[in-house]
Write a protein that holds these residues in place. Structure first.
Motif, PDB file in Angstrom:
ATOM      1  N   LEU A   1     -18.929 -10.825  -2.167  1.00 34.73           N
ATOM      2  CA  LEU A   1     -17.537 -10.500  -1.839  1.00 34.73           C
ATOM      3  C   LEU A   1     -17.388  -8.997  -1.593  1.00 34.73           C
ATOM      4  O   LEU A   1     -17.834  -8.180  -2.402  1.00 34.73           O
ATOM      5  CB  LEU A   1     -16.612 -10.934  -2.990  1.00 34.73           C
ATOM      6  N   VAL A   2     -16.761  -8.664  -0.457  1.00 32.39           N
ATOM      7  CA  VAL A   2     -16.433  -7.269  -0.144  1.00 32.39           C
ATOM      8  C   VAL A   2     -14.918  -7.162  -0.051  1.00 32.39           C
ATOM      9  O   VAL A   2     -14.276  -7.965   0.627  1.00 32.39           O
ATOM     10  CB  VAL A   2     -17.052  -6.826   1.204  1.00 32.39           C
ATOM     11  N   LEU A   3     -14.336  -6.210  -0.754  1.00 36.62           N
ATOM     12  CA  LEU A   3     -12.899  -5.985  -0.655  1.00 36.62           C
ATOM     13  C   LEU A   3     -12.659  -4.790   0.256  1.00 36.62           C
ATOM     14  O   LEU A   3     -13.198  -3.705   0.033  1.00 36.62           O
ATOM     15  CB  LEU A   3     -12.314  -5.732  -2.049  1.00 36.62           C
ATOM     16  N   GLU A   4     -11.854  -5.018   1.313  1.00 39.98           N
ATOM     17  CA  GLU A   4     -11.558  -3.941   2.266  1.00 39.98           C
ATOM     18  C   GLU A   4     -10.208  -3.330   1.934  1.00 39.98           C
ATOM     19  O   GLU A   4      -9.214  -4.041   1.797  1.00 39.98           O
ATOM     20  CB  GLU A   4     -11.514  -4.492   3.697  1.00 39.98           C
ATOM     21  N   MET A   5     -10.188  -2.022   1.823  1.00 39.19           N
ATOM     22  CA  MET A   5      -8.910  -1.341   1.624  1.00 39.19           C
ATOM     23  C   MET A   5      -8.888  -0.074   2.460  1.00 39.19           C
ATOM     24  O   MET A   5      -9.932   0.441   2.851  1.00 39.19           O
ATOM     25  CB  MET A   5      -8.681  -1.050   0.146  1.00 39.19           C
ATOM     26  N   THR A   6      -7.686   0.412   2.749  1.00 45.31           N
ATOM     27  CA  THR A   6      -7.610   1.601   3.591  1.00 45.31           C
ATOM     28  C   THR A   6      -7.629   2.855   2.721  1.00 45.31           C
ATOM     29  O   THR A   6      -7.291   2.808   1.538  1.00 45.31           O
ATOM     30  CB  THR A   6      -6.349   1.596   4.484  1.00 45.31           C
ATOM     31  N   GLU A   7      -8.010   3.945   3.334  1.00 45.83           N
ATOM     32  CA  GLU A   7      -8.216   5.171   2.570  1.00 45.83           C
ATOM     33  C   GLU A   7      -6.907   5.724   1.992  1.00 45.83           C
ATOM     34  O   GLU A   7      -6.933   6.462   1.012  1.00 45.83           O
ATOM     35  CB  GLU A   7      -8.908   6.227   3.426  1.00 45.83           C
ATOM     36  N   SER A   8      -5.764   5.352   2.560  1.00 39.36           N
ATOM     37  CA  SER A   8      -4.497   5.916   2.080  1.00 39.36           C
ATOM     38  C   SER A   8      -4.281   5.615   0.595  1.00 39.36           C
ATOM     39  O   SER A   8      -3.732   6.433  -0.137  1.00 39.36           O
ATOM     40  CB  SER A   8      -3.326   5.389   2.901  1.00 39.36           C
ATOM     41  N   VAL A   9      -4.761   4.433   0.160  1.00 40.79           N
ATOM     42  CA  VAL A   9      -4.549   4.048  -1.234  1.00 40.79           C
ATOM     43  C   VAL A   9      -5.259   5.012  -2.195  1.00 40.79           C
ATOM     44  O   VAL A   9      -4.800   5.279  -3.295  1.00 40.79           O
ATOM     45  CB  VAL A   9      -4.978   2.581  -1.480  1.00 40.79           C
ATOM     46  N   LEU A  10      -6.381   5.555  -1.747  1.00 44.73           N
ATOM     47  CA  LEU A  10      -7.143   6.473  -2.603  1.00 44.73           C
ATOM     48  C   LEU A  10      -6.392   7.786  -2.795  1.00 44.73           C
ATOM     49  O   LEU A  10      -6.490   8.436  -3.826  1.00 44.73           O
ATOM     50  CB  LEU A  10      -8.508   6.785  -1.982  1.00 44.73           C
ATOM     51  N   VAL A  11      -5.650   8.158  -1.756  1.00 48.28           N
ATOM     52  CA  VAL A  11      -4.954   9.438  -1.793  1.00 48.28           C
ATOM     53  C   VAL A  11      -3.693   9.330  -2.639  1.00 48.28           C
ATOM     54  O   VAL A  11      -3.333  10.248  -3.369  1.00 48.28           O
ATOM     55  CB  VAL A  11      -4.601   9.883  -0.353  1.00 48.28           C
ATOM     56  N   GLU A  12      -3.033   8.139  -2.565  1.00 49.17           N
ATOM     57  CA  GLU A  12      -1.757   7.962  -3.254  1.00 49.17           C
ATOM     58  C   GLU A  12      -1.908   7.909  -4.779  1.00 49.17           C
ATOM     59  O   GLU A  12      -1.128   8.513  -5.490  1.00 49.17           O
ATOM     60  CB  GLU A  12      -1.051   6.699  -2.749  1.00 49.17           C
ATOM     61  N   SER A  13      -2.877   7.156  -5.250  1.00 47.75           N
ATOM     62  CA  SER A  13      -3.042   7.024  -6.709  1.00 47.75           C
ATOM     63  C   SER A  13      -4.502   7.167  -7.083  1.00 47.75           C
ATOM     64  O   SER A  13      -5.131   6.211  -7.525  1.00 47.75           O
ATOM     65  CB  SER A  13      -2.542   5.668  -7.205  1.00 47.75           C
ATOM     66  N   PRO A  14      -5.069   8.362  -6.904  1.00 49.53           N
ATOM     67  CA  PRO A  14      -6.522   8.520  -7.043  1.00 49.53           C
ATOM     68  C   PRO A  14      -7.089   8.081  -8.384  1.00 49.53           C
ATOM     69  O   PRO A  14      -8.118   7.413  -8.421  1.00 49.53           O
ATOM     70  CB  PRO A  14      -6.752  10.013  -6.787  1.00 49.53           C
ATOM     71  N   GLN A  15      -6.390   8.403  -9.485  1.00 49.36           N
ATOM     72  CA  GLN A  15      -6.977   8.088 -10.794  1.00 49.36           C
ATOM     73  C   GLN A  15      -7.008   6.594 -11.073  1.00 49.36           C
ATOM     74  O   GLN A  15      -8.035   6.043 -11.465  1.00 49.36           O
ATOM     75  CB  GLN A  15      -6.216   8.791 -11.918  1.00 49.36           C
TER      76      GLN A  15
END
Ligand code: C2E
Ligand code: MG
Ligand code: MG
Ligand code: MG
Length: 292
Positions: free
Chosen positions: A147-161
């Motif tokens: 299983l691979v979960l695809e997410m966009t990079e914006s989510v990393l910037v919004e709530s990094p921790q």
């Protein structure tokens, strides 16, 4: 009455209310019944190893087959489902269905072939998300590494921790993570170095211009080499021409997906595609052996 409609009330009285607004409203209203009556289906687009052409997996892409509006694209309804929060229910169904389908499909492919599922930020950030993934794997008996979960990079910037913690939990489960549409957002690879990410998917907009625009080509090459430096694998999205494929192969890109090879298709069509593809490959091998 206007007050009851809350922040959307302007939509009811806007004299410029146009076709696209009314379609958005129609979709918004139809979503609940659509989810209740299971009007959604998953199509699958195969993904290929650029070095040896083998099928390495497929991406699950949701389709809405509405009884009167016909096929509705996810581009239209996913953002609405995110607005209303309905993406949580829909997304859970997508995850479970994709795992179940792929548990049946994978015996036709390489043993470590994967199914990729798109995950909205809203889903990822919910407390129960990792548990939902675990349940989907258990129910379907799909090995986590498939299983691979695809997410966009914006989510990393919004709530990094928070995201960093979630990604570690997912890594502990054994599932893989891909960053989707890479290059379109904040696109700094440097903040990836401490995150449990396995794949970068270069956005279609770069691939489309690859063989015509030297700046896009330079960016693409830079993404590939930096990703490899960080021990990430790279997949190119939206490959439509053999010139693009050849370019990517020379640039050491690992994998590709695009209309050149196959469009997204329902599961029975994918089974047929895999059978034909493997028969062709066997034929090519035989022909090569004979001419050697
Ligand atoms: P995405 O995840 O980046 O998916 C790739 C999109 O590019 C798909 O569009 C696919 O059909 C299309 N595509 C693939 N190869 C080519 C090509 O060679 N040329 C062109 N022109 N297009 C190509 P689709 O299925 O309409 O999905 C659009 C977006 O909707 C997805 O972009 C994703 O962000 C979202 N989406 C789709 N399914 C789901 C889902 O199950 N959950 C969530 N949260 N989002 C989804
Ligand atoms: Mg995707
Ligand atoms: Mg994408
Ligand atoms: Mg990992």
């Amino acid at each position: 009455e206007a007050k009851k409609q809350g922040r959307n009330n302007y939509q009811w009285f806007d004299p410029k209310l146009d076709e696209s607004t009314s379609r958005t409203l129609k979709i918004r209203h139809a979503l609940k019944a659509g989810i209740e009556h299971k009007q959604f289906e998953l199509h699958y687009q195969p993904q290929f190893d650029l070095a040896n052409n083998e099928i390495i997996g497929c991406e699950a892409l949701v389709r809405w087959n509405h009884p009167t509006m016909g096929m509705i694209s996810p581009v239209e309804f996913i953002s609405i489902a995110e607005d209303t929060g309905q993406i949580v229910t829909l997304g859970r169904w997508i995850l479970r269905r994709a795992c179940k389908d792929f548990a049946e499909l994978r015996n036709r492919m390489l043993s470590d072939a994967t199914v990729s599922v798109n995950i909205s930020a809203i889903q990822l950030l919910r407390q129960e998300f990792v548990g939902d993934v675990e349940t989907a794997l258990k129910e379907s008996k799909l090995p986590a590494r498939c299983l691979v979960l695809e997410m966009t990079e914006s989510v990393l910037v919004e709530s990094p921790q928070l995201v960093s913690r979630k990604l570690s939990e997912l890594e502990d489960l054994g599932v893989h993570v891909a960053l989707d549409d890479f290059g379109t957002g904040y696109s700094s690879l440097s903040y990836l170095k401490d995150l449990a990410v396995d794949w970068v998917k270069i956005d279609r907009s770069f691939i489309q211009e690859l063989t015509h625009d030297s700046q896009n080509a330079a960016i693409t090459e830079r993404i590939i080499s930096m990703a490899h430096h960080l021990k990430l694998q790279v997949l190119a999205e939206g490959v439509e021409t053999s010139a693009q494929r050849d370019y990517l192969r020379r640039a050491n890109c690992d994998a590709m997906q695009g209309f050149l090879m196959a469009k997204p298709m329902p599961k029975p069509a994918l089974i047929e595609f895999i059978n034909d593809y493997q028969a062709d490959a066997a034929f090519d091998d035989e022909r090569e052996a004979r001419t050697l």
